[in-house]
Design an enzyme around this catalytic site. Structure first.
Site, PDB file in Angstrom:
ATOM      1  N   CYS A 147       5.791  -6.431   7.330  1.00 47.79           N
ATOM      2  CA  CYS A 147       6.862  -5.985   8.221  1.00 47.79           C
ATOM      3  C   CYS A 147       7.164  -7.084   9.226  1.00 47.79           C
ATOM      4  O   CYS A 147       6.242  -7.692   9.780  1.00 47.79           O
ATOM      5  CB  CYS A 147       6.451  -4.702   8.953  1.00 47.79           C
ATOM      6  SG  CYS A 147       7.756  -4.037  10.029  1.00 47.79           S
ATOM      7  N   CYS A 166       5.445  -4.646  15.862  1.00 50.27           N
ATOM      8  CA  CYS A 166       5.055  -3.614  16.838  1.00 50.27           C
ATOM      9  C   CYS A 166       3.570  -3.765  17.164  1.00 50.27           C
ATOM     10  O   CYS A 166       2.743  -3.900  16.257  1.00 50.27           O
ATOM     11  CB  CYS A 166       5.348  -2.229  16.281  1.00 50.27           C
ATOM     12  SG  CYS A 166       7.104  -1.941  15.948  1.00 50.27           S
ATOM     13  N   CYS A 184       0.613  -1.563  15.598  1.00 49.32           N
ATOM     14  CA  CYS A 184       0.652  -1.356  14.151  1.00 49.32           C
ATOM     15  C   CYS A 184      -0.032  -2.498  13.404  1.00 49.32           C
ATOM     16  O   CYS A 184       0.295  -3.674  13.602  1.00 49.32           O
ATOM     17  CB  CYS A 184       2.110  -1.235  13.702  1.00 49.32           C
ATOM     18  SG  CYS A 184       2.316  -0.977  11.930  1.00 49.32           S
ATOM     19  N   SER A 202      10.886   6.651  14.948  1.00 47.36           N
ATOM     20  CA  SER A 202       9.604   6.319  15.570  1.00 47.36           C
ATOM     21  C   SER A 202       9.882   5.832  16.983  1.00 47.36           C
ATOM     22  O   SER A 202      10.192   4.658  17.198  1.00 47.36           O
ATOM     23  CB  SER A 202       8.883   5.242  14.752  1.00 47.36           C
ATOM     24  OG  SER A 202       8.518   5.740  13.487  1.00 47.36           O
ATOM     25  N   CYS A 207       3.377   8.651   0.961  1.00 50.80           N
ATOM     26  CA  CYS A 207       3.852   7.727   1.996  1.00 50.80           C
ATOM     27  C   CYS A 207       4.023   6.378   1.328  1.00 50.80           C
ATOM     28  O   CYS A 207       3.030   5.768   0.877  1.00 50.80           O
ATOM     29  CB  CYS A 207       2.840   7.653   3.144  1.00 50.80           C
ATOM     30  SG  CYS A 207       3.315   6.500   4.453  1.00 50.80           S
ATOM     31  N   CYS A 258      -1.330   6.497   9.906  1.00 52.18           N
ATOM     32  CA  CYS A 258      -0.116   5.911  10.457  1.00 52.18           C
ATOM     33  C   CYS A 258      -0.434   4.631  11.233  1.00 52.18           C
ATOM     34  O   CYS A 258      -1.252   4.624  12.151  1.00 52.18           O
ATOM     35  CB  CYS A 258       0.554   6.929  11.380  1.00 52.18           C
ATOM     36  SG  CYS A 258       2.109   6.378  12.091  1.00 52.18           S
ATOM     37  N   GLU A 280       0.816  -1.200   0.000  1.00 55.02           N
ATOM     38  CA  GLU A 280       0.000   0.000   0.000  1.00 55.02           C
ATOM     39  C   GLU A 280       0.857   1.260   0.000  1.00 55.02           C
ATOM     40  O   GLU A 280       1.943   1.286   0.575  1.00 55.02           O
ATOM     41  CB  GLU A 280      -0.927   0.016   1.235  1.00 55.02           C
ATOM     42  CG  GLU A 280      -2.002  -1.048   1.162  1.00 55.02           C
ATOM     43  CD  GLU A 280      -2.950  -1.044   2.353  1.00 55.02           C
ATOM     44  OE1 GLU A 280      -4.085  -1.502   2.197  1.00 55.02           O
ATOM     45  OE2 GLU A 280      -2.548  -0.578   3.438  1.00 55.02           O
TER      46      GLU A 280
END
Length: 350
Positions: free
Chosen positions: A114, A118, A121, A220, A107, A339, A94
């Site tokens: 990933c 986390c 997320c 981050s 972005c 985000c 995306e």
């Protein structure tokens, strides 16, 4: 001789020149092809209109030309556009285009999924498929630039590597993509308009410093306390804040570039005055600006954003320490484009 089936964009200009010479074609075709691939970011050999049909047919026979394909587009109430791209192997990623007054920001993703997990997320919950190739990173920028021109009548202004994935786990491909995005032979965008965002991998932050990067770096952070940070960012157990601090000091000393600290505020978790004090102490080691980011809820995480009053108290505490602080309103939340929300919710599972 170039091996048949080679991706045309894996070749340098010199290698394409050699190919045309060995094929008995005029060498100047190499520059024409190279400009089509990178300056004009074309999507097929058939688009190369100033090259003869016979030469295009030869290229079609000898090379592959995999590119991203747009699967779906969604537009938010705030005009943010989320695009799902299909990769040549059938995987999906995306990208998000964020309009703001007289500029637009892309972005983009560096990985399909990933691996860092986390807890706040959606991409971390989605899992990890593979690293993206530099051409796949480049193509996102080219496509979102076209989208910006079509939807908002302005070219792309800024790029943030804040989409799916951890850029520093795919650094070499990210580096090659940025080189072509900023090159006069490519999209010729200023590196000052590019920001790489990372949860913080100290050895790679040092490499960024050694490479004297010209673009911006954002960390981050989301908690300036090891116990809290480790509970939401598992990588912190391997690379705690003390190690991260030393790498950031090294980065600043080498580049003299101010570091951006990104801090998602979670209600009742990292939004107290003590948390603000911890953040101020962490940031005293190098020049920073702090972006406090509104959290958009992700199903299953249990996190939510604090109210505006709590956010304002947090901000004021930092500003009393003479820190530069911005509160960033998340965009595209209604289409899962904000985000931490990128998790391919609108297509079948891969």
């Amino acid at each position: 001789m170039v091996k048949e089936g080679t991706d045309i964009r894996s070749l340098t200009l010199g290698e394409i020149e050699t190919y045309f010479t060995e094929a008995g074609e005029r060498p100047y075709h190499a520059r024409q092809v190279y400009d089509w691939l990178w300056k004009k970011s074309c999507r097929s050999f058939s688009e190369m209109s100033n090259i003869s049909k016979s030469v295009r047919e030869r290229l079609e026979k000898d090379f592959t030309f995999p590119v991203l394909r747009i699967e779906t587009e969604q537009q938010s109430r705030d005009k943010t556009i989320k695009t799902i791209f299909r990769l040549s192997d059938g995987l999906f990623i995306e990208g998000v285009l964020i309009p703001d007054a007289d500029r637009t920001t892309a972005c983009i993703s560096s990985q399909a999924g990933c691996p860092l997990g986390c807890t706040f997320c959606a991409t971390g919950q989605f899992g990890y498929k593979r690293n993206l190739q530099f051409t796949e990173i480049f193509d996102q920028v080219a496509e979102l630039n076209r989208q910006s021109l079509k939807q908002f009548s302005i070219p792309l202004s800024n790029i943030v590597l804040m989409g799916m994935g951890e850029p520093l786990l795919n650094y070499e491909e990210v580096k090659k993509a940025v080189e072509m995005i900023t090159s006069e032979d490519g999209l010729a965008m200023s590196p000052q308009r590019i920001t790489l965002s990372s949860v913080g991998i100290p050895p790679m932050i040092r490499k960024l410093a050694d490479d004297r990067i010209r673009y911006h770096f954002a960390l981050s952070l989301h908690a300036a306390d090891n116990a809290k940070r480790s509970s939401i960012i598992p990588l912190n157990k391997k690379h705690p804040l003390e190690e991260l601090t030393e790498s950031l000091k090294y980065f600043y000393q080498a580049t003299k570039k101010r570091i951006t600290i990104e801090y998602l505020l979670f209600n009742g978790f990292n939004d107290s005055i003590q948390d603000a004090q911890n953040l101020a102490l962490f940031c005293r080691n190098f020049p920073v600006k702090v972006n406090l980011i509104e959290y958009n809820p992700v199903e299953g995480t249990g996190f939510r954003k604090p109210d505006k009053e709590k956010t304002q108290l947090f901000r004021e505490h930092l500003e009393k320490k003479n820190m530069v602080v911005n509160v960033r309103r998340s965009r595209g939340g209604d289409i899962d484009a904000a985000c931490g929300q990128l998790a391919l919710r609108t297509i079948p599972e891969q």
